[in-house]
Design an enzyme around this catalytic site. Structure first.
Site, PDB file in Angstrom:
ATOM      1  CG  PHE A  71      -2.162   9.195  -3.918  1.00 28.93           C
ATOM      2  CD1 PHE A  71      -1.596   9.672  -5.091  1.00 28.93           C
ATOM      3  CD2 PHE A  71      -1.468   8.237  -3.195  1.00 28.93           C
ATOM      4  CE1 PHE A  71      -0.360   9.197  -5.529  1.00 28.93           C
ATOM      5  CE2 PHE A  71      -0.244   7.744  -3.621  1.00 28.93           C
ATOM      6  CZ  PHE A  71       0.318   8.238  -4.796  1.00 28.93           C
ATOM      7  CD  GLU A  72      -6.937   3.211  -1.912  1.00 29.76           C
ATOM      8  OE1 GLU A  72      -6.700   3.255  -0.693  1.00 29.76           O
ATOM      9  OE2 GLU A  72      -7.916   2.619  -2.386  1.00 29.76           O
ATOM     10  CB  ILE A  73      -0.046   3.111  -5.377  1.00 26.63           C
ATOM     11  CG1 ILE A  73      -0.127   4.460  -6.110  1.00 26.63           C
ATOM     12  CG2 ILE A  73       0.568   2.051  -6.278  1.00 26.63           C
ATOM     13  CD1 ILE A  73       1.220   5.039  -6.495  1.00 26.63           C
ATOM     14  CE1 TYR A 133      -4.193   1.817   0.471  1.00 25.42           C
ATOM     15  CE2 TYR A 133      -2.779   3.309   1.702  1.00 25.42           C
ATOM     16  CZ  TYR A 133      -3.983   3.041   1.060  1.00 25.42           C
ATOM     17  OH  TYR A 133      -4.958   4.003   0.996  1.00 25.42           O
TER      18      TYR A 133
END
Length: 393
Positions: free
Chosen positions: A290-292, A225
């Site tokens: 926003f998240e990867i 994450y």
């Protein structure tokens, strides 16, 4: 003497609950030396070409090259939940991310909507990138209010939330969006074989040139994450989220990771008012616009069990549980905290907050500024808590 299985399970649950209470109320203030102070003007080593981490030095190798089938590009997508009427805001966000990063790697875009996309939306977004674009409709069963939600109770709850000035409380679509982003999006057939995603919302800004494949960085460094900003949530929007979480943990102590971030989730020092009003939860959360992330986190048994428990409790509709606190609590409890990464080198803004690195690669934002709003918004920054308990990653 042999103890029956139900009795053993009860003992485990009681011991776990007692441990949680001790952590909540131990209450001793940390010493000055233990409190992390964020220096917003400190140079970011990830952006210094003479001090690149090992994971970034290989960015020009075959594995980091952009391109379609035949390269070693990671199985990943840029993901957006967006309405047709948000087209201009989506084009602005796409333009920023394509210019600063994706034109080098050509990762596909996957757009989701609860209604079909218009021809104009498809035409203009596909023209904004050289990458493939996919346009998906969310199934009704993933979007509709579930059958166990009582309509009268929902309407009464909305009135109470509005009295507490909880934003979007009266918008059913917002509750549906929070639930979908929490536990439904990764079940869509379009993502069935996908491993990583980068969530992108309309109207967000990206400020910094990023030269490496962030998805391969995640995979090569065992990161599951990635975030840019952490904030405090509005405690009146989630009063029963933590009590329901404690109830779940008493039933499923096996899901808690040994290297968890419980201290971050229950910190009482910087915002004790939030901790009290949220019944033990600090309200610190990753700002998930926003998240990867690695989709295997949400597909895990721990998260599926947790989401199903919360879903049945009804807080996505009776309160305003957002995907940000739900994801963050799950990550803080079930994930190895060392696998969570702060992308300090990705300049980002979702109004009114910024992540602005100190680097010549960044243009259009002011280093050290968290917000372009009122000064009191600086109190909402929870990054120092994360750095204090976990580190800068």
């Amino acid at each position: 003497m042999t103890i029956a299985r139900p009795v053993r399970a009860l003992i485990v649950a009681v011991v776990f609950a007692v441990c949680l209470l001790v952590m909540h109320f131990a209450g001793s203030s940390p010493s000055k030396s233990s409190v992390f102070k964020l220096d917003s003007h400190e140079r970011d080593p990830n952006l210094d070409p003479t001090h690149e981490p090992e994971g970034l030095l290989r960015r020009t190798s075959k594995g980091y090259l952009p391109g379609p089938e035949g390269t070693e590009r990671i199985n990943a997508t840029l993901l957006a939940l967006v309405r047709n009427e948000e087209l201009n805001g989506m084009l602005q966000a796409m333009g920023d991310l394509e210019r600063t990063w994706n034109h080098k790697f050509n990762y596909p875009w996957t757009f989701f909507n609860d209604v079909p996309f218009t021809d104009e939306f498809k035409r203009r977004t596909s023209a904004a990138t050289k990458a493939e674009c996919f346009y998906e409709v969310i199934p009704d069963e993933h979007w509709a209010k579930p059958g166990w939600i009582n309509e009268d109770l929902f309407q009464e709850s909305v009135k109470m939330l509005k009295e507490n000035d909880i934003q979007y409380a009266d918008k059913l679509s917002y509750h549906q969006m929070c639930r979908w982003n929490s536990g439904m999006f990764y079940r869509h057939p379009a993502l069935e074989h996908m491993q990583f995603y980068w969530r992108v919302e309309p109207k967000v800004h990206f400020f910094c040139d990023v030269d490496y494949d962030v998805f391969r960085y995640m995979q090569d460094n065992n990161k599951t994450y990635g975030f840019t900003i952490t904030l405090y949530d509005a405690p009146h929007s989630i009063p029963t989220l933590w009590p329901e979480t404690v109830k779940f943990l008493a039933e499923h102590p096996e899901h808690v990771h040994a290297n968890n971030a419980m201290d971050w989730l229950t910190d009482r020092v910087r915002r004790p008012d939030h901790n009290n009003k949220a019944n033990g939860y600090s309200t610190c959360h990753f700002w998930s616009n926003f998240e990867i992330a690695d989709l295997s986190v949400w597909r895990s048994k721990a998260y599926e069990d947790y989401f199903n428990h919360l879903d049945r409790a009804g807080g996505f509709f009776y309160e305003r549980w957002g995907d940000a606190p739900v994801h963050s609590i799950a990550l803080g409890l079930f994930e190895d905290k060392s696998n969570i990464h702060w992308f300090r080198d990705i300049g980002y803004q979702h109004i009114p907050f910024f992540n602005c690195p100190n680097s010549p690669k960044c243009k259009g934002c002011v280093t050290g500024r968290l917000t372009d709003g009122e000064a009191w918004l600086n109190r909402e920054d929870c990054r120092p808590n994360w750095f204090k308990y976990v580190g800068m990653g």
